[in-house]
Design an enzyme around this catalytic site. Structure first.
Site, PDB file in Angstrom:
ATOM      1  N   HIS A   1      18.609  18.426  42.804  1.00 34.73           N
ATOM      2  CA  HIS A   1      18.856  17.304  41.788  1.00 34.73           C
ATOM      3  C   HIS A   1      20.143  17.747  41.044  1.00 34.73           C
ATOM      4  O   HIS A   1      20.423  18.867  40.825  1.00 34.73           O
ATOM      5  CB  HIS A   1      17.643  16.709  41.056  1.00 34.73           C
ATOM      6  CG  HIS A   1      17.021  15.705  41.979  1.00 34.73           C
ATOM      7  ND1 HIS A   1      15.788  16.221  42.852  1.00 34.73           N
ATOM      8  CD2 HIS A   1      17.006  14.356  42.153  1.00 34.73           C
ATOM      9  CE1 HIS A   1      15.290  15.270  43.183  1.00 34.73           C
ATOM     10  NE2 HIS A   1      16.067  13.983  42.906  1.00 34.73           N
TER      11      HIS A   1
ATOM     12  N   LYS B   1      18.496  16.460  35.162  1.00 32.29           N
ATOM     13  CA  LYS B   1      17.231  15.968  35.689  1.00 32.29           C
ATOM     14  C   LYS B   1      16.140  16.825  35.028  1.00 32.29           C
ATOM     15  O   LYS B   1      16.175  18.422  35.179  1.00 32.29           O
ATOM     16  CB  LYS B   1      17.070  16.261  37.293  1.00 32.29           C
ATOM     17  CG  LYS B   1      15.558  15.489  37.352  1.00 32.29           C
ATOM     18  CD  LYS B   1      15.599  15.040  38.963  1.00 32.29           C
ATOM     19  CE  LYS B   1      14.251  14.531  39.131  1.00 32.29           C
ATOM     20  NZ  LYS B   1      13.923  13.412  38.566  1.00 32.29           N
TER      21      LYS B   1
END
Length: 273
Positions: A159, A163
């Site tokens: 990600h 995040k």
């Protein structure tokens, strides 16, 4: 019979996901945006949401007060942080409004609270709203039934650098799907890779988790089933946030007239397909 239009409120309206959701709502013939919510003291409060996100003037002004908007929406969609989600969840509970929860990173205690709220209002909670990832869950379950007892299983997730939860909610959902098939408790069968020297060979009956945070990666999840003879790799990659937004909006339409209960994307897929 003509389908009833679903009036939607979006939290975190000026965030990345909030803006994508609003744009997709405008494209969907079954939905209309009626509230665009931001945090208190946001500099754009009172300004037109459409003009600020580049889709032209709309009938909705940016607001920080859900109490003002409570009569204008049927379903609220939230992709914020656990603290923000709980603020809006409590408001929806009070106003008897249904809610879509796309936030991840909840504690076990918070999850129990969400479950209790579902006795009065309808909630859809999912770590990932894309159709593709929910199909991946089904593939993983089938693969686990056949190879779960003879393979090392690993989940690798990628990600963007901002995040904050590790592993991702989607990775944990994949792990839960595997654990359900294997009749395991996930927290007792998880293996998290960290720095150091392994003092023994890898344990069997464990699900390995690896997380990468880098650049602007939207989301990629790979599941490995590895034996001494072969390996199966199942991967899902999201190219943009539109897939999540479209799924969340479909969820909002689906849950619009539900009275109460806690649902997930699998419930919607069963109805649609």
């Amino acid at each position: 019979m003509k389908k009833k239009i679903t009036r939607i409120a979006i939290t975190g309206a000026m965030g990345r996901m909030g803006q994508v959701l609003i744009k997709e709502i405008q494209k969907n013939k079954n939905t209309v945006l009626t509230a665009a919510l931001v945090k208190n003291n946001h500099p754009l409060i009172g300004q037109n949401i459409g003009e600020k996100i580049g889709i032209g003037k709309t009938s909705v002004s940016i607001s920080s007060d859900i109490n003002i908007e409570k009569n204008d929406f049927d379903v609220l969609i939230d992709f914020t942080k656990p603290s923000g989600t709980f603020y809006f969840l409590e408001q929806c509970y009070e106003f008897k409004k249904n809610m879509i929860i796309g936030t991840t990173g909840f504690s076990e205690k918070e999850i129990k609270t969400i479950n209790s709220y579902a006795k009065k209002i309808a909630l859809i909670k999912a770590s990932n709203f894309s159709i593709g990832i929910n199909l991946l869950y089904q593939l993983i379950q089938k693969t686990t039934k056949i190879l779960g007892n003879t393979s090392d299983i690993d989940i690798i997730e990628y990600h963007h650098r901002n995040k904050i939860d590790i592993p991702s909610g989607t990775a944990l959902s994949i792990g839960e799907n595997i654990s359900k098939v294997m009749n395991w408790e996930l927290n007792k069968h998880s293996l998290y890779y960290t720095k150091g020297i392994t003092k023994k060979i890898r344990e069997t009956k464990k699900i390995g988790f690896s997380s990468i945070r880098s650049g602007n990666i939207i989301g990629k999840h790979t599941v490995l089933f590895s034996s001494s003879d072969e390996e199966i790799k199942i991967t899902h990659s999201a190219f943009n946030r539109e897939s999540f937004a479209k799924g969340a909006i479909e969820a909002a339409v689906w849950i619009h007239e539900k009275k109460h209960g806690l649902f997930n994307m699998n419930d919607i897929l069963k109805d649609k397909f």
